[in-house]
Scaffold this motif. Structure first.
Motif, PDB file in Angstrom:
ATOM      1  N   GLY A   1       0.824  -1.209   0.000  1.00 33.83           N
ATOM      2  CA  GLY A   1       0.000   0.000   0.000  1.00 33.83           C
ATOM      3  C   GLY A   1       0.857   1.257   0.000  1.00 33.83           C
ATOM      4  O   GLY A   1       2.044   1.216   0.343  1.00 33.83           O
ATOM      5  N   HIS A   2       0.265   2.343  -0.396  1.00 26.44           N
ATOM      6  CA  HIS A   2       0.963   3.630  -0.445  1.00 26.44           C
ATOM      7  C   HIS A   2       0.474   4.517   0.687  1.00 26.44           C
ATOM      8  O   HIS A   2      -0.736   4.683   0.863  1.00 26.44           O
ATOM      9  CB  HIS A   2       0.712   4.339  -1.774  1.00 26.44           C
ATOM     10  N   VAL A   3       1.398   5.100   1.432  1.00 22.05           N
ATOM     11  CA  VAL A   3       1.079   6.053   2.485  1.00 22.05           C
ATOM     12  C   VAL A   3       1.691   7.380   2.057  1.00 22.05           C
ATOM     13  O   VAL A   3       2.912   7.531   2.050  1.00 22.05           O
ATOM     14  CB  VAL A   3       1.633   5.615   3.859  1.00 22.05           C
ATOM     15  N   VAL A   4       0.830   8.309   1.656  1.00 20.68           N
ATOM     16  CA  VAL A   4       1.291   9.592   1.129  1.00 20.68           C
ATOM     17  C   VAL A   4       1.206  10.654   2.216  1.00 20.68           C
ATOM     18  O   VAL A   4       0.132  10.902   2.767  1.00 20.68           O
ATOM     19  CB  VAL A   4       0.449  10.026  -0.096  1.00 20.68           C
ATOM     20  N   PHE A   5       2.339  11.260   2.513  1.00 20.06           N
ATOM     21  CA  PHE A   5       2.419  12.369   3.466  1.00 20.06           C
ATOM     22  C   PHE A   5       2.333  13.658   2.671  1.00 20.06           C
ATOM     23  O   PHE A   5       3.205  13.967   1.878  1.00 20.06           O
ATOM     24  CB  PHE A   5       3.722  12.279   4.261  1.00 20.06           C
TER      25      PHE A   5
END
Length: 193
Positions: free
Chosen positions: A94-98
């Motif tokens: 999964g991608h965790v975008v800050f």
């Protein structure tokens, strides 16, 4: 999507979801729906610890149940359960975008005079304090960091899609002019039929 108040998580998240052809789930909205009152009232009526319990449960549910874009409240990442869940999510691909944002831009976006429970008193100083505390966690959990600055949400969403190598499924929704043209074309076609 993770980041501080005013980073654009809601707007960029909606635009990103639309461009990818998926839905968005906002954990603050989930909390408000389950509690039957706004986040600010939960803080006042029930206290921050109770809100954080609701928030942690909402994040865990959203990550388990939703396959589109998930926008987390600014402080959600401070929960150890949320940190563990996001770490697992990223480990599973999964991608965790800050979404990072300078204080000056965040101040314009959130108005710094609105009723945000953790920004009471001196909102700019409180925001800066929160960022000092939260930045290391945002950075550690993120698989991608994007500075949203004062760019339109469509540009930020397009940058995310490109950086992650995702497929843009509804391009006209990423560009306000193209979206308007697409709407006019669809309307013209309906009128002809």
């Amino acid at each position: 999507m993770i980041g501080p108040p005013g980073s654009g998580k809601s707007k960029v998240g909606r635009t990103l979801a639309a461009g990818l052809g998926v839905t968005i789930r906002d954990t603050d909205a989930d909390i408000e729906e389950s509690a039957g009152k706004p986040v600010s009232e939960i803080f006042v009526d029930d206290g921050e610890p109770h809100f954080r319990e609701l928030e942690s449960a909402a994040v865990l549910a959203a990550l388990a149940e939703h396959d589109g874009v998930v926008s987390l409240g600014g402080g959600a990442v401070m929960s150890l359960a949320t940190q563990a869940a996001l770490t697992r999510y990223a480990a599973d691909g999964g991608h965790v975008v800050f979404l990072d944002v300078p204080l000056a831009v965040a101040a314009q976006r959130v108005g710094m005079n609105q009723a945000r429970p953790l920004l009471l008193g001196n909102p700019r100083a409180q925001w800066q304090k929160l960022m000092t505390e939260r930045r290391p966690t945002y950075e550690r959990l993120a698989t991608l960091t994007i500075v949203s600055s004062d760019r339109p949400g469509e540009q930020v969403a397009a940058e995310i899609i490109e950086a992650l190598g995702l497929e843009l499924r509804v391009p006209e929704l990423m560009d306000p002019k193209r979206a308007e043209e697409h709407a006019q074309e669809s309307k013209s076609e309906e009128n002809v039929q």
